[in-house]
Write an enzyme that holds these catalytic residues in place. Sequence first.
Site, PDB file in Angstrom:
ATOM      1  N   LYS A 241      25.976 108.041 -46.103  1.00 60.13           N
ATOM      2  CA  LYS A 241      25.259 108.365 -44.603  1.00 60.13           C
ATOM      3  C   LYS A 241      26.372 108.530 -43.543  1.00 60.13           C
ATOM      4  CE  LYS A 241      21.066 106.168 -45.850  1.00 60.13           C
ATOM      5  NZ  LYS A 241      19.945 107.221 -46.036  1.00 60.13           N
TER       6      LYS A 241
ATOM      7  N   GLU B  51      22.154 102.849 -35.884  1.00 63.61           N
ATOM      8  CA  GLU B  51      21.436 103.923 -35.220  1.00 63.61           C
ATOM      9  C   GLU B  51      20.357 103.419 -34.487  1.00 63.61           C
ATOM     10  OE1 GLU B  51      19.410 106.345 -38.079  1.00 63.61           O
ATOM     11  OE2 GLU B  51      21.248 107.345 -38.859  1.00 63.61           O
TER      12      GLU B  51
ATOM     13  N   HIS C  89       9.525 102.683 -45.248  1.00 66.71           N
ATOM     14  CA  HIS C  89      10.362 103.682 -45.348  1.00 66.71           C
ATOM     15  C   HIS C  89      10.359 104.486 -46.691  1.00 66.71           C
ATOM     16  CE1 HIS C  89      11.836 101.853 -41.881  1.00 66.71           C
ATOM     17  NE2 HIS C  89      12.164 100.781 -42.400  1.00 66.71           N
TER      18      HIS C  89
ATOM     19  N   ARG D 229      19.683 117.047 -54.343  1.00 65.32           N
ATOM     20  CA  ARG D 229      19.067 116.918 -55.583  1.00 65.32           C
ATOM     21  C   ARG D 229      17.473 117.398 -55.363  1.00 65.32           C
ATOM     22  NH1 ARG D 229      15.489 113.146 -53.883  1.00 65.32           N
ATOM     23  NH2 ARG D 229      16.280 111.312 -52.905  1.00 65.32           N
TER      24      ARG D 229
HETATM   25  P1  ADP Z   1      16.923 106.195 -47.132  1.00 63.91           P
HETATM   26  O1  ADP Z   1      18.059 107.056 -47.690  1.00 63.91           O
HETATM   27  O2  ADP Z   1      17.018 104.700 -47.630  1.00 63.91           O
HETATM   28  O3  ADP Z   1      15.493 106.608 -47.493  1.00 63.91           O
HETATM   29  P2  ADP Z   1      16.651 107.327 -44.359  1.00 63.91           P
HETATM   30  O4  ADP Z   1      17.798 107.529 -43.447  1.00 63.91           O
HETATM   31  O5  ADP Z   1      16.351 108.531 -45.253  1.00 63.91           O
HETATM   32  O6  ADP Z   1      16.843 106.126 -45.547  1.00 63.91           O
HETATM   33  O7  ADP Z   1      15.354 106.960 -43.686  1.00 63.91           O
HETATM   34  C1  ADP Z   1      14.152 106.517 -44.265  1.00 63.91           C
HETATM   35  C2  ADP Z   1      13.080 106.567 -43.326  1.00 63.91           C
HETATM   36  O8  ADP Z   1      13.366 105.378 -42.345  1.00 63.91           O
HETATM   37  C3  ADP Z   1      12.868 107.758 -42.544  1.00 63.91           C
HETATM   38  O9  ADP Z   1      12.094 108.675 -43.240  1.00 63.91           O
HETATM   39  C4  ADP Z   1      12.373 107.129 -41.113  1.00 63.91           C
HETATM   40  O10 ADP Z   1      11.087 106.871 -41.661  1.00 63.91           O
HETATM   41  C5  ADP Z   1      12.727 105.888 -41.101  1.00 63.91           C
HETATM   42  N1  ADP Z   1      14.144 105.923 -40.026  1.00 63.91           N
HETATM   43  C6  ADP Z   1      15.369 106.218 -40.652  1.00 63.91           C
HETATM   44  N2  ADP Z   1      16.359 106.299 -39.583  1.00 63.91           N
HETATM   45  C7  ADP Z   1      15.630 105.887 -38.437  1.00 63.91           C
HETATM   46  C8  ADP Z   1      15.765 105.658 -36.955  1.00 63.91           C
HETATM   47  N3  ADP Z   1      16.983 105.840 -36.484  1.00 63.91           N
HETATM   48  N4  ADP Z   1      14.837 105.534 -36.132  1.00 63.91           N
HETATM   49  C9  ADP Z   1      13.425 105.412 -36.413  1.00 63.91           C
HETATM   50  N5  ADP Z   1      13.173 105.480 -38.003  1.00 63.91           N
HETATM   51  C10 ADP Z   1      14.219 105.740 -38.747  1.00 63.91           C
END
Ligand code: ADP
Length: 507
Positions: free
Chosen positions: A116, A200, A235, A292
């Site tokens: 990431k 973040e 999530h 993917r």
């Molecule tokens: P993973 O790869 O573990 O699934 P992601 O970065 O794709 O993690 O985030 C998964 C979910 O977490 C997102 O769809 C969102 O719902 C929440 N999320 C991620 N980053 C943030 C953020 N900075 N603020 C609020 N919610 C977030």
Amino acid sequence: MFSKVLIANRGEIALRIVRACSELGVRSVAVYSDADARAPHVREANEAVHIGGSAASESYLRGDAIIDVARRTGAQAIHPGYGFLAEREWFARAVVDAGLVFVGPPASAIAAMGSKTAARTLALSAGVPVVPGTAEPLGDAGEAAAIAARFGYPVLLKAAAGGGGKGMRLVHEESELSAALESARRESRNAFGDDAVYVEKYIEGPRHVEIQVLGDSHGNMLHLGERECSIQRRHQKMIEEAPSIAVSPQLRESMGATAVRAARSAGYMNAGTCEFLLDRDGSFYFLEMNTRLQVEHPVTELVTGIDIVQWQLRIAAGEPLPFIQNQLSPNGHAIECRITSEDAFNNFLPSTGRVTYLRLPGGPGVRWDGGIGIGSEIGLHYDPMLAKLIVWAPTREAAISRMHRALLELTVEGVETSRDFHLRVMEDEEFRRGEIDIQWLERRIVSLTSVAPPPEGVRAAAIAAVLLADRNRDERRIPPGHAPGHAGGDAWLLAARRGGLRDGCPP
Ligand code: ADP
């Protein structure tokens, strides 16, 4: 086109790829573990080869064994599906080194987007907006506190190697930071063998909107519009739609162009997804790129008419994309519900058992991408997602009604599923109005799952009535869906199909 493709996966996605191969006239080779010896993907593929024990580490994660099977069976390409080996750079590289084609992006693009933090750095350099935060892994708690104070609480700690919501911690104030950092590191180390964590800004109440991209080996890169994936628990996505009601044609164009830019910056090819958070004011932030096929690809297929899995194979075989961007606007509305073996009314406890009865929904606009059949043993070795139920209709309202109807038709016995939970969501007024964001489900989950399904006795009697009616129908050789009594108001039938699983008493 290839003459034979090996599918390095299991369950619904393996079957989905078998189907794509079959329609393209390509022979398919399945691989399977001990637990999957009688699985549908094994039965439906043209060939199937046993690769090891039930634990994924003894079978679906054994890249070398899988490549060996491809060689022995004469497959020219390997499709990894999602999960397992799909985003392992070393696997993509090993496939190519073995003289085979990896149905996915180049290994270098997987590497570029694999972490990431690396993806954030790349996105920034391509002018793609990212969520405010760091791109470097955090040092100690003191450094974390200084950075968090700069962005302002709440902040989200995230594992650089993260996926599936693992290694993510929401921190409301400084006093929670040190413990949260420690536990995020621990979880990430256990899940990914890497404890790098970064920070973040936590965005309040955004939507998760992602863009599907498709790029060929001739330099063409297009986007297929967005998917709305805000209905999440911990999530993890549970329901997805296309298009998003929050995305206007102008915003689609802008997010789409941004996703294409991000993909190009990584030297991307084949199908991929850029995930964004869409804020209430219309600003959007790149989260990560999934290199993917996504679980939720069918909603895009249904609104664009493009078979993404077939195009993955065509692109891997060197075909150019025949579409141009302005031919690709969404038509109608599609919704997907993930049917998992979890008891939503018992804190989503994983449920195990043998599928003793399965009644699949049908009719207009209904698609079932499943990986189970009667007799399937549902254990704890693999992901609890058993299938996806997907519907298409001309409008969102009609799609919700159709999904509700299809869920009522679905009956899985022998294992608890998330079916009733999805029914509740389809009935929810806020959901129906589209007033959702990524925290919506967490806010509503208690009320949605507060009324438990009916007691076993009522349920069992109702199901027995359905079984009996089905048997009678089969004996009379009446085609499915035409059994007298389906519309005839038989209270027990209706109880099983509808109220019995919903309200607890026959209508
Ligand atoms: P993973 O790869 O573990 O699934 P992601 O970065 O794709 O993690 O985030 C998964 C979910 O977490 C997102 O769809 C969102 O719902 C929440 N999320 C991620 N980053 C943030 C953020 N900075 N603020 C609020 N919610 C977030």
